[in-house]
Scaffold this active site. Structure first.
Site, PDB file in Angstrom:
ATOM      1  N   GLU A 142       0.756  -1.184  -0.034  1.00 55.11           N
ATOM      2  CA  GLU A 142      -0.185  -0.208   0.072  1.00 55.11           C
ATOM      3  C   GLU A 142       0.889   1.398   0.119  1.00 55.11           C
ATOM      4  OE1 GLU A 142      -2.627   1.111  -0.484  1.00 55.11           O
ATOM      5  OE2 GLU A 142      -4.207   0.211   0.502  1.00 55.11           O
ATOM      6  N   ASP A 143       0.285   2.257  -0.534  1.00 50.76           N
ATOM      7  CA  ASP A 143       0.986   3.644  -0.416  1.00 50.76           C
ATOM      8  C   ASP A 143       0.738   4.223   0.888  1.00 50.76           C
ATOM      9  OD1 ASP A 143      -1.705   3.917  -0.909  1.00 50.76           O
ATOM     10  OD2 ASP A 143      -1.456   5.739  -2.331  1.00 50.76           O
ATOM     11  N   ASP A 186      -4.823   5.172   6.211  1.00 52.16           N
ATOM     12  CA  ASP A 186      -5.315   6.438   6.695  1.00 52.16           C
ATOM     13  C   ASP A 186      -6.254   5.766   7.782  1.00 52.16           C
ATOM     14  OD1 ASP A 186      -6.735   8.701   6.778  1.00 52.16           O
ATOM     15  OD2 ASP A 186      -6.645   9.255   4.747  1.00 52.16           O
ATOM     16  N   ARG A 207       0.061  12.370  -8.890  1.00 51.17           N
ATOM     17  CA  ARG A 207       0.782  10.845  -8.772  1.00 51.17           C
ATOM     18  C   ARG A 207       2.172  10.929  -9.153  1.00 51.17           C
ATOM     19  NH1 ARG A 207      -3.227   7.282  -6.956  1.00 51.17           N
ATOM     20  NH2 ARG A 207      -5.503   7.357  -8.011  1.00 51.17           N
ATOM     21  N   PHE A 227      -2.303  16.515   3.951  1.00 56.51           N
ATOM     22  CA  PHE A 227      -2.603  16.001   2.685  1.00 56.51           C
ATOM     23  C   PHE A 227      -1.568  15.903   1.765  1.00 56.51           C
ATOM     24  CE2 PHE A 227      -6.629  15.090   0.569  1.00 56.51           C
ATOM     25  CZ  PHE A 227      -5.969  14.714  -0.925  1.00 56.51           C
TER      26      PHE A 227
HETATM   27  C1  PRP Z   1      -6.182   5.337  -0.891  1.00 58.37           C
HETATM   28  C2  PRP Z   1      -4.894   4.614  -0.460  1.00 58.37           C
HETATM   29  C3  PRP Z   1      -5.240   3.146   0.199  1.00 58.37           C
HETATM   30  C4  PRP Z   1      -6.385   3.727   0.934  1.00 58.37           C
HETATM   31  C5  PRP Z   1      -6.050   4.408   2.353  1.00 58.37           C
HETATM   32  O1  PRP Z   1      -6.641   4.577  -2.032  1.00 58.37           O
HETATM   33  O2  PRP Z   1      -4.078   4.393  -1.734  1.00 58.37           O
HETATM   34  O3  PRP Z   1      -5.698   2.184  -0.550  1.00 58.37           O
HETATM   35  O4  PRP Z   1      -6.850   4.800   0.271  1.00 58.37           O
HETATM   36  O5  PRP Z   1      -7.021   4.668   3.188  1.00 58.37           O
HETATM   37  P1  PRP Z   1      -7.699   3.967   4.159  1.00 58.37           P
HETATM   38  O6  PRP Z   1      -6.793   3.476   5.262  1.00 58.37           O
HETATM   39  O7  PRP Z   1      -8.699   5.152   4.969  1.00 58.37           O
HETATM   40  O8  PRP Z   1      -8.715   2.846   3.802  1.00 58.37           O
HETATM   41  P2  PRP Z   1      -7.822   5.217  -3.089  1.00 58.37           P
HETATM   42  O9  PRP Z   1      -8.981   4.644  -2.649  1.00 58.37           O
HETATM   43  O10 PRP Z   1      -7.790   6.644  -2.885  1.00 58.37           O
HETATM   44  O11 PRP Z   1      -7.324   4.882  -4.411  1.00 58.37           O
HETATM   45  P3  PRP Z   1      -6.158   5.204  -5.183  1.00 58.37           P
HETATM   46  O12 PRP Z   1      -4.983   4.125  -4.596  1.00 58.37           O
HETATM   47  O13 PRP Z   1      -6.425   4.577  -6.720  1.00 58.37           O
HETATM   48  O14 PRP Z   1      -5.686   6.478  -5.360  1.00 58.37           O
END
Ligand code: PRP
Length: 190
Positions: free
Chosen positions: A109-110, A113, A175, A162
């Site tokens: 994961e990146d 949150d 990105r 952010f």
């Molecule tokens: C973002 C991020 C994680 C997730 C984290 O993905 O890449 O997958 O949110 O949030 P959380 O801990 O509150 O669940 P996003 O749905 O924005 O999609 P993306 O990776 O395509 O940007």
């Protein structure tokens, strides 16, 4: 022409620091998943990118792994709009596999949150019978947690700002920045 750099307040993690973090995480993963010569039925390790945000981190990480792996991809979302988390998980793209026996999964994961994405996905994959499911995240925002969740490998703990770049977006922009930067608040409050 719009220059995205003008929208960045400051760089939080630069390219060299990102590389050092990835190396440190890869060293730990290489150690923890090193094949055991005594294993009767060795497990296969599938390293899974949680798309799209993890794409830079994922490609950098797997290049530093020296253990046998297979690659796969999953696309889920827990955000419906803007900067707010809905807390719900939708699977848009699933792993290309039906049999999870003797399979170790490492989700990449990146950012963590609220924690809902990885908590739900981990539970889902364990329910399919995977031998193990662990997670590695480049960033962790513990102050935003809504569910009790902690990744197994964490690159950097960050404050509730952010952040964009190195795969992370705001409305699909930024990105491709090679570093992680803090977005100016006027950009997402307009
Ligand atoms: C973002 C991020 C994680 C997730 C984290 O993905 O890449 O997958 O949110 O949030 P959380 O801990 O509150 O669940 P996003 O749905 O924005 O999609 P993306 O990776 O395509 O940007």
């Amino acid at each position: 022409m719009i220059n995205p750099i003008h929208d960045i307040d400051h760089v939080l993690i630069n390219e060299q620091q990102l590389d050092e973090i990835v190396t440190r995480l890869a060293d730990r993963i290489n150690h923890d998943y090193a094949p055991s010569p005594n294993a009767i039925r060795p497990c296969k390790l599938i390293v899974v990118a949680v798309m799209k945000g993890s794409v830079f981190f994922y490609t950098d990480l797997i290049k530093k792994l020296n253990i046998p792996i297979e690659l796969d991809f999953v696309k889920v979302s827990s955000y419906y709009a803007g900067t707010r988390s809905s807390g719900q998980l939708k699977i848009h793209l699933d792993l290309k596999r039906d049999d999870y026996e003797n399979i170790d999964i490492l989700l990449v994961e990146d950012i963590v949150d609220s924690g809902r994405t990885l908590a739900c996905l981990t539970e889902n994959l364990r329910g399919r019978g995977a031998h193990s499911v662990r997670t590695v995240t480049m960033l962790d925002k513990p102050s935003r947690r809504e569910v009790d969740y902690k990744a197994d490998y964490i690159g950097a703990e960050i404050p509730d700002e952010f952040v964009v770049g190195y795969g992370l977006d705001f409305d699909e922009k930024y990105r491709d920045l090679p570093y992680i930067g803090v977005l100016k608040s006027e950009v997402y409050t307009k």
